[in-house]
Design an enzyme around this catalytic site. Structure first.
Site, mmCIF file in Angstrom:
data_model
loop_
_atom_site.group_PDB
_atom_site.id
_atom_site.type_symbol
_atom_site.label_atom_id
_atom_site.label_comp_id
_atom_site.label_asym_id
_atom_site.label_seq_id
_atom_site.Cartn_x
_atom_site.Cartn_y
_atom_site.Cartn_z
ATOM 1 N N LYS A 1 -14.570 -36.385 -10.211
ATOM 2 C CA LYS A 1 -14.247 -36.613 -9.072
ATOM 3 C C LYS A 1 -14.995 -35.470 -7.883
ATOM 4 O O LYS A 1 -14.489 -35.644 -6.902
ATOM 5 C CB LYS A 1 -12.603 -37.390 -8.611
ATOM 6 C CG LYS A 1 -12.554 -38.360 -8.815
ATOM 7 C CD LYS A 1 -11.000 -38.794 -8.370
ATOM 8 C CE LYS A 1 -10.482 -40.609 -9.001
ATOM 9 N NZ LYS A 1 -9.463 -40.671 -8.307
ATOM 10 N N ASP B 1 -9.501 -43.364 -2.053
ATOM 11 C CA ASP B 1 -7.966 -42.775 -2.024
ATOM 12 C C ASP B 1 -7.054 -43.107 -0.777
ATOM 13 O O ASP B 1 -5.698 -43.500 -0.548
ATOM 14 C CB ASP B 1 -7.599 -42.392 -3.225
ATOM 15 C CG ASP B 1 -8.060 -42.783 -4.545
ATOM 16 O OD1 ASP B 1 -8.004 -43.954 -4.489
ATOM 17 O OD2 ASP B 1 -8.664 -41.728 -4.881
#
Ligand code: ATR
Length: 336
Positions: A94, A131
């Site tokens: 990520k 997120d």
């Protein structure tokens, strides 16, 4: 050069993909999305997204792609040429993926991580961090209201079939939050809450990391870096819990404690009580963790991170397809 060996996928995953293939057909018009990680055998995202495509009759397929670390750049660089619409990015890439993208959203830039890539018609890659919105979308689906309610396409639609899970009718207003942890997961939550006007107290074992997180939230969102200005504040774990817990409307576990199962240490001090009606959220999505069980035993409203997993996926689904995500279907696919 060594042979490129993909990590084996679990038999459950094979079965799920096989069933999906039987129900939907893959042809020359099928649009490609997927997830890149190393390994990817743990991910629930293929089941979640393929269930959503089938539910809406969309000719898309979501594939897990185990990419060896030395081939990450080649894999990302080849996505547009292969005709991918987008991908998710999971552990451990990520952060590493950021330098391979053409543009980042403010949230991805702040968090320093992208979990979703959208591939534009010109082949350029835009990095998102879903997120952040996934967390606030899930809070709102549980009847939580925030001072500056973020825009939430998944919830504002309101249609039960293609909308989010039905809202909890009780209204929990959150003005002050206590955030446990200051790592990567905590950064997304700190940004989401501060952006929504919530005062955040970050409590971490390593106070310097909490202080650094508070400074970067304050800089990124334009707070003067002081509690009086409404900016986030840094505190030491666990000593600060007894002082901060009573005033917190929301307590979030964003530490890694709980990820290894019920044998893990609690991210809490058992002598500090929770309030009835307080919202206690655990990013660990394996169900009722010992932390959530303790909070629930005190009458708190305990929420597992499973909904956040569904809502971050819903945000990615909407970026790739331009269609409202069937959040209920996605949540059902990853539950149990
Ligand atoms: P992630 O990317 O999943 O957030 P991370 O960046 O490694 O993972 O962060 C883990 C978080 O859990 C950190 O806030 C860490 O505290 P430190 O910054 O002090 O390391 C916290 N954590 C991990 N083990 C812990 C423990 N035994 N007690 C308290 N906090 C812990």
């Amino acid at each position: 050069m060594d042979a490129i060996v993909n990590a084996p996928v679990s038999s459950d995953e094979h079965r799920a993909l096989g069933q999906d293939r039987l129900r939907g057909s893959i042809d020359g018009h099928t649009r490609l999305v997927g997830v890149i990680g190393w390994p990817v055998s743990h991910t629930r995202s293929p089941a979640m997204h393929n269930a959503a495509f089938i539910a809406l009759g969309l000719n898309y397929v979501y594939v897990p792609m185990a990419v060896r670390p030395d081939l990450l750049q080649a894999a990302i660089g080849g996505l547009a040429a292969l005709g991918f619409v987008g991908v998710n990015v999971t552990v451990p890439y990520k952060e590493a993926v950021l330098s391979l993208l053409h543009e980042l959203t403010p949230a991805a830039r702040f968090v320093g991580a992208a979990n979703t890539i959208a591939i534009r018609a010109d082949g350029s890659l835009l990095g998102h961090n879903t997120d952040v919105d996934g967390f606030t979308d899930d809070l709102m689906s549980h009847g939580v209201s925030l001072p500056l309610q973020p825009a939430s396409p998944a919830l504002s639609r309101g249609a039960p079939a293609a909308g989010g899970p039905s809202r909890d009718p009780s209204d929990h207003s959150v003005k002050r939050a206590l955030l446990l942890g200051a790592g990567g997961a905590a950064r997304a939550v700190a940004y989401a809450l501060a952006h929504a006007g919530v005062h955040v107290a970050v409590v971490n074992r390593t106070t310097e990391k909490a202080e650094a997180l508070c400074r970067s939230v304050a800089t990124s969102l334009g707070f003067a870096n002081s509690p009086a200005a409404g900016g986030p504040t840094a505190h030491h774990f666990p000593e600060a819990l007894s002082e901060l817990a009573p005033a917190a409307d929301l307590i979030v576990n964003a530490t890694s404690l709980g990820l290894n199962g019920p044998g893990d240490a609690l991210p809490w001090d058992r002598s500090v009580p929770f309030r009835a009606g307080q919202i206690v959220y655990d990013l660990v999505y394996t169900g009722q963790t010992p932390f959530l069980q303790l909070a629930a035993a005190h009458g708190a409203k305990a929420i597992s991170g499973l909904g956040m997993l569904a809502y971050q996926g819903a945000r990615a689904f909407e970026l790739w397809t331009g269609q409202p995500a069937p959040v209920d279907v996605m949540l059902a696919a990853i539950s149990g």
